[in-house]
Write a protein that holds these residues in place. Structure first.
Motif, PDB file in Angstrom:
ATOM      1  N   PHE A 148      10.448   6.912  -9.986  1.00  0.00           N
ATOM      2  CA  PHE A 148      10.326   6.196  -8.717  1.00  0.00           C
ATOM      3  C   PHE A 148      11.241   4.982  -8.737  1.00  0.00           C
ATOM      4  N   THR A 149      11.987   4.788  -7.646  1.00  0.00           N
ATOM      5  CA  THR A 149      12.874   3.633  -7.543  1.00  0.00           C
ATOM      6  C   THR A 149      12.689   2.949  -6.189  1.00  0.00           C
ATOM      7  N   ASP A 150      13.146   1.704  -6.114  1.00  0.00           N
ATOM      8  CA  ASP A 150      13.099   1.000  -4.831  1.00  0.00           C
ATOM      9  C   ASP A 150      13.956   1.717  -3.793  1.00  0.00           C
ATOM     10  N   GLU A 151      15.055   2.326  -4.231  1.00  0.00           N
ATOM     11  CA  GLU A 151      15.928   3.047  -3.292  1.00  0.00           C
ATOM     12  C   GLU A 151      15.189   4.215  -2.643  1.00  0.00           C
ATOM     13  N   ILE A 152      14.402   4.929  -3.432  1.00  0.00           N
ATOM     14  CA  ILE A 152      13.612   6.029  -2.891  1.00  0.00           C
ATOM     15  C   ILE A 152      12.639   5.495  -1.841  1.00  0.00           C
ATOM     16  N   PHE A 153      11.946   4.412  -2.184  1.00  0.00           N
ATOM     17  CA  PHE A 153      10.990   3.856  -1.227  1.00  0.00           C
ATOM     18  C   PHE A 153      11.695   3.417   0.056  1.00  0.00           C
ATOM     19  N   GLU A 154      12.840   2.774  -0.083  1.00  0.00           N
ATOM     20  CA  GLU A 154      13.562   2.276   1.097  1.00  0.00           C
ATOM     21  C   GLU A 154      13.975   3.412   2.024  1.00  0.00           C
ATOM     22  N   GLU A 182      -2.843  11.130  -2.911  1.00  0.00           N
ATOM     23  CA  GLU A 182      -3.332   9.856  -3.427  1.00  0.00           C
ATOM     24  C   GLU A 182      -4.082   9.055  -2.372  1.00  0.00           C
ATOM     25  N   ASP A 183      -5.195   8.468  -2.812  1.00  0.00           N
ATOM     26  CA  ASP A 183      -5.967   7.540  -1.982  1.00  0.00           C
ATOM     27  C   ASP A 183      -6.392   8.178  -0.651  1.00  0.00           C
ATOM     28  N   ILE A 236       0.843  -1.208   0.000  1.00  0.00           N
ATOM     29  CA  ILE A 236       0.000   0.000   0.000  1.00  0.00           C
ATOM     30  C   ILE A 236       0.870   1.247   0.000  1.00  0.00           C
ATOM     31  N   ASN A 237       1.831   1.309   0.913  1.00  0.00           N
ATOM     32  CA  ASN A 237       2.712   2.469   0.990  1.00  0.00           C
ATOM     33  C   ASN A 237       3.567   2.599  -0.270  1.00  0.00           C
ATOM     34  N   TYR A 238       4.021   1.464  -0.779  1.00  0.00           N
ATOM     35  CA  TYR A 238       4.833   1.447  -1.998  1.00  0.00           C
ATOM     36  C   TYR A 238       4.063   2.063  -3.167  1.00  0.00           C
ATOM     37  N   ASN A 239       2.817   1.621  -3.340  1.00  0.00           N
ATOM     38  CA  ASN A 239       2.010   2.104  -4.468  1.00  0.00           C
ATOM     39  C   ASN A 239       1.612   3.563  -4.317  1.00  0.00           C
ATOM     40  N   VAL A 240       1.307   3.985  -3.071  1.00  0.00           N
ATOM     41  CA  VAL A 240       0.952   5.389  -2.836  1.00  0.00           C
ATOM     42  C   VAL A 240       2.118   6.303  -3.208  1.00  0.00           C
ATOM     43  N   PHE A 273       2.969   8.017   5.481  1.00  0.00           N
ATOM     44  CA  PHE A 273       3.299   8.108   4.062  1.00  0.00           C
ATOM     45  C   PHE A 273       2.441   9.152   3.350  1.00  0.00           C
ATOM     46  N   LYS A 274       1.147   9.143   3.624  1.00  0.00           N
ATOM     47  CA  LYS A 274       0.247  10.056   2.913  1.00  0.00           C
ATOM     48  C   LYS A 274       0.349  11.491   3.427  1.00  0.00           C
ATOM     49  N   LYS A 275       0.240  11.647   4.753  1.00  0.00           N
ATOM     50  CA  LYS A 275       0.094  12.988   5.328  1.00  0.00           C
ATOM     51  C   LYS A 275       1.418  13.718   5.532  1.00  0.00           C
ATOM     52  N   HIS A 276       2.526  12.991   5.570  1.00  0.00           N
ATOM     53  CA  HIS A 276       3.829  13.632   5.709  1.00  0.00           C
ATOM     54  C   HIS A 276       4.659  13.518   4.433  1.00  0.00           C
ATOM     55  N   PHE A 277       4.873  12.301   3.956  1.00  0.00           N
ATOM     56  CA  PHE A 277       5.794  12.102   2.844  1.00  0.00           C
ATOM     57  C   PHE A 277       5.212  12.563   1.506  1.00  0.00           C
ATOM     58  N   VAL A 278       4.054  12.033   1.159  1.00  0.00           N
ATOM     59  CA  VAL A 278       3.436  12.422  -0.118  1.00  0.00           C
ATOM     60  C   VAL A 278       3.076  13.904  -0.108  1.00  0.00           C
ATOM     61  N   ASP A 279       2.513  14.365   0.998  1.00  0.00           N
ATOM     62  CA  ASP A 279       2.174  15.792   1.111  1.00  0.00           C
ATOM     63  C   ASP A 279       3.410  16.657   0.864  1.00  0.00           C
ATOM     64  N   SER A 280       4.556  16.233   1.380  1.00  0.00           N
ATOM     65  CA  SER A 280       5.788  17.007   1.211  1.00  0.00           C
ATOM     66  C   SER A 280       6.295  16.992  -0.224  1.00  0.00           C
ATOM     67  N   ILE A 281       6.318  15.813  -0.858  1.00  0.00           N
ATOM     68  CA  ILE A 281       6.914  15.755  -2.203  1.00  0.00           C
ATOM     69  C   ILE A 281       5.996  16.347  -3.272  1.00  0.00           C
TER      70      ILE A 281
END
Length: 243
Positions: free
Chosen positions: A22-28, A209-210, A6-10, A56-64
């Motif tokens: 998007f890369t696995d390194e970024i997700f890691e 997202e989502d 879920i977090n990976y796809n978001v 992931f949604k409210k901090h990370f995605v919101d930031s990027i």
């Protein structure tokens, strides 16, 4: 390594939305960042959001989502005022590794946390500063010196303009990450923006997202140098806001 799908796809969808590979390194890196936030939050108050997916949604995605403002991709220097748990400065650095980022916060405990985060994420060219925005500017002679200045949900926009616009170089931008009341805050801060040498450019609506979250990027361009008397002392900034 097994990922939370879920977090990976978001995060993947968000990167697609902002036009970033998007890369696995970024997700890691984001996944480790999440773990460090939760671990440190037991000792230092960083966030009230502790659910993995919500982080992931409210901090990370919101930031990027700040990368929906395309000139950010060309910026070489950025200061994040009142960075707190590192938002949006650290997510920006994870996405754009070649930008020099300064993280400024008034609470030294948070800077201690961010030192650990930056070290464990192996982020280079990140300066961590314990200080108040209205004082640090003159101490280090940083007036009119950054390509981009960011601030996320720290104070009302009028206050933020006085704290942040003096740091922006002429031709650079102050990007304020705001909630659904951005238009109202903007109306109250238009005189402050002009007084401080800024010019309102636009509001960019942000969709997470989502989720049902709707945030905004308020974009202000620096068109002339800020007068030396700004920013004033904190009591003046809050007690007698620029009208």
């Amino acid at each position: 390594m097994e990922y939370n799908i879920i977090n990976y796809n978001v995060l993947k969808e968000a990167c697609n939305d902002i036009g970033v590979e998007f890369t696995d390194e970024i997700f890691e890196k984001f996944d480790l960042y999440k773990d460090l936030l939760k671990e440190w939050n037991e000792k230092v108050n960083l966030t009230a959001i502790l659910d993995d997916e919500e982080i992931f949604k409210k901090h990370f995605v919101d930031s990027i989502k700040i990368f929906n403002f395309k000139p950010l991709m060309e910026a070489k220097t950025l200061i994040d005022i009142g960075t707190g748990g590192g938002f949006p400065g650290i997510p920006i650095k994870i996405i754009k590794s070649d930008i020099k980022v300064t993280l400024l916060d008034s609470l030294n405990k948070r800077i201690t946390v961010l030192n650990d985060v930056v070290s464990k994420l192996k982020l280079k060219d990140v300066e961590l500063v314990h200080g108040r925005a209205e004082e640090y500017l003159n101490e280090k002679k940083l007036r009119d010196s950054f390509d981009i200045v960011t601030s996320r949900a720290v104070a009302n926009l009028t206050t933020l303009c006085e704290l942040c616009i003096p740091y922006v170089k002429v031709g650079g931008y102050f990007v304020s990450l705001k909630g659904p009341n951005a238009e109202e805050e903007l109306d109250q801060s238009r005189n402050a923006i002009g007084t401080l040498g800024g010019k309102f450019v636009k509001i960019i609506p942000i969709k997470i997202e989502d989720s049902e979250l709707h945030h905004n990027l308020v974009i202000i361009k620096k068109v002339k140098e800020s007068e030396k008397k700004y920013p004033r002392k904190w009591k003046q900034i809050t007690g007698k806001p620029i009208k």
